[in-house]
Design a protein around this motif. Structure first.
Motif, PDB file in Angstrom:
ATOM      1  N   LEU A 124       0.825  -1.213   0.000  1.00  0.00           N
ATOM      2  CA  LEU A 124       0.000   0.000   0.000  1.00  0.00           C
ATOM      3  C   LEU A 124       0.856   1.258   0.000  1.00  0.00           C
ATOM      4  O   LEU A 124       0.378   2.350  -0.317  1.00  0.00           O
ATOM      5  N   ASN A 126       3.296   1.672  -1.978  1.00  0.00           N
ATOM      6  CA  ASN A 126       3.929   1.703  -3.296  1.00  0.00           C
ATOM      7  C   ASN A 126       2.872   1.941  -4.379  1.00  0.00           C
ATOM      8  O   ASN A 126       1.701   1.620  -4.184  1.00  0.00           O
ATOM      9  N   PHE A 127       3.287   2.429  -5.546  1.00  0.00           N
ATOM     10  CA  PHE A 127       2.331   2.625  -6.656  1.00  0.00           C
ATOM     11  C   PHE A 127       1.528   1.350  -6.924  1.00  0.00           C
ATOM     12  O   PHE A 127       0.360   1.409  -7.283  1.00  0.00           O
ATOM     13  N   LYS A 130      -1.351   1.282  -4.702  1.00  0.00           N
ATOM     14  CA  LYS A 130      -2.208   2.471  -4.764  1.00  0.00           C
ATOM     15  C   LYS A 130      -3.013   2.501  -6.061  1.00  0.00           C
ATOM     16  O   LYS A 130      -4.190   2.837  -6.074  1.00  0.00           O
ATOM     17  N   GLN A 133      -5.493  -3.001  -7.226  1.00  0.00           N
ATOM     18  CA  GLN A 133      -6.109  -3.521  -6.003  1.00  0.00           C
ATOM     19  C   GLN A 133      -5.352  -4.779  -5.591  1.00  0.00           C
ATOM     20  O   GLN A 133      -5.475  -5.822  -6.241  1.00  0.00           O
TER      21      GLN A 133
END
Ligand SMILES: *Cc1c(COP(=O)(O)O)cnc(C)c1O
Length: 422
Positions: A124, A126-127, A130, A133
């Motif tokens: 969460l 890290n890209f 984010k 999912q």
């Protein structure tokens, strides 16, 4: 122009630090002088956005040859049919794969960071966690082995578009064939991130992910002993069986999608001086010397694990198949943080690491990760590993005794004189 004494004095200080200590960070290594020479070369001056033969700038004919040489050698190493050598790092390679294969919000499934996974596998912070999912699988509490049952059940329930196998702190081999079956059942793409064990895989000392995984990414600076960087490869599965579309809505081959995702998707101009360093390193990897090196890495890791077990240390999964091991220090009454800091005082460098089902925060942790690629490059053989483990044990059992720490440090600095570096 005068040489910048301030910076070069610091670089000399860093060289002395590398020379005198025992380097056990599992993701580090010492490149050859010719790899560094290529990195410190005129190729750093060149802009070369695009790919060999299809650049956006003039004057690329020589760097085209350099990049093609790197690609050809890399394909030969892994018996791959396609490769991209431009990713600036392992994280950049993974970013490009996720961008090529997924739309924002799509589901991905990877090994939990706290169980040995990597930030780019859905954390969460890290890209990857984010923009997409994330769902996770872990390791079995008893055996410390990847819980393939959990992986399968989560995959069948959540139907992720992409499954990622590979880890940063896992000492065992992977069952790629088993995960591919799961991926095929739900129509997911399977990506192997071999950033850590790539050198062992290159020489056939671990299972081969290429026959089972659609896409394989790696770093080039860990067991591959090249310059700091990333790579993306494929052996089969070019035809884009999932029908993924490019930004314009056309269905393209997977290789075209991945190239587009590196440039212009996530990067601008490639680092041609680093790509020159990669080409040199790939040449070294193709030699028989590198096979002997990787065999010694595996032998040294096993000797180290045995020496730790003999002293009552708890190695997750009980041992190692590759170049590293994860040690749970809870029965030794010292945290990972304190262990790392104390070992630093004796010139032993490694990192604290969460162990599976850790009850301490990621800043403290209950464990340490120990890797042998760097000291193996310095010439350590299995008979030298007892010295290393005894030194670590002495430090950890005398963590508040500055005099003992100083003695160990001196003995290490002395020991390392016999293993010259550069
Ligand atoms: C080290 C590592 C990476 C990232 O490499 P960087 O070059 O530091 O970005 C990616 N995946 C795994 C599994 C790693 O261990």
């Amino acid at each position: 122009m005068q040489q910048d004494q301030q910076v070069f004095d610091l670089l000399d200080k860093e060289l002395q630090r590398q020379r005198k200590g025992i380097e056990l960070i599992a993701s580090e290594n010492f490149t050859s002088l010719q790899v560094m020479k290529a990195m410190g070369s005129v190729a750093t001056n060149k802009y070369a956005e695009g790919y060999p033969g299809k650049r956006y700038y003039g004057g690329c004919e020589v760097v085209d040859e350099i990049e093609n040489l790197a690609i050809d050698r890399l394909k030969q190493i892994f018996n791959a049919s396609w490769a991209n050598v431009q990713p600036h790092s392992g994280a950049q390679a993974n970013a490009a794969v996720l961008l090529a294969c997924l739309k924002p919000g799509d589901k991905i499934l990877g090994l939990d960071l706290s169980m040995g996974g990597h930030l780019t596998h859905g954390s969460l912070a890290n890209f990857s966690g984010k923009l997409y999912q994330p769902f996770f699988y872990g390791v079995d509490r008893e055996t410390g082995l990847v819980d393939y049952e959990q992986l399968e059940q989560t995959a069948l329930k959540e139907r992720p578009k992409l499954i990622i196998v590979g880890a940063s702190a896992y000492s065992r081999d992977w069952d790629y064939a088993r995960v591919r079956k799961v991926a095929d059942e739900i129509g997911a793409i399977l990506m192997a991130d071999i950033a850590h064990p790539a050198g062992l895989i290159a020489k056939g000392l671990l299972n081969d992910p290429f026959d089972h995984c659609h896409i394989v990414t790696s770093t080039t600076h860990k067991t591959l002993r090249g310059p700091r960087g990333g790579i993306i490869m494929m052996r089969n599965d070019f035809d884009n069986p999932m029908g993924i579309k490019d930004p314009k809505g056309n269905i393209r081959s997977m290789s075209a999608l991945l190239d587009l995702a590196v440039f212009p998707g996530t990067q601008g101009g490639p680092l041609e001086h680093v790509i020159a360093g990669k080409a040199v390193a790939f040449g070294e990897i193709l030699t028989d010397d590198f096979l002997q090196y990787q065999k010694q890495v595996q032998i040294n890791a096993q000797a180290t694990a045995k020496a730790f077990v003999d002293l009552g240390y708890n190695i997750i999964s009980g041992g190692t198949d590759n170049h590293l091991m994860l040690i749970d220090l809870r029965n030794k009454n010292i945290t990972g943080k304190k262990a790392q800091e104390t070992l630093d005082k004796a010139d032993i460098t490694l990192n604290k690491n969460a162990v599976p089902f850790d009850d301490k925060s990621p800043f403290v942790t209950s464990g340490i990760r120990v890797g042998v690629p760097a000291i193996t490059t310095r010439g350590f053989k299995e008979e030298n590993m007892k010295f290393v483990v005894d030194a670590i044990d002495k430090v950890l059992t005398n963590a508040d005794n500055e005099q003992v720490l100083n003695e160990v440090k001196k003995s290490i600095n002395n020991y390392m004189i016999d293993f010259p570096l550069y």
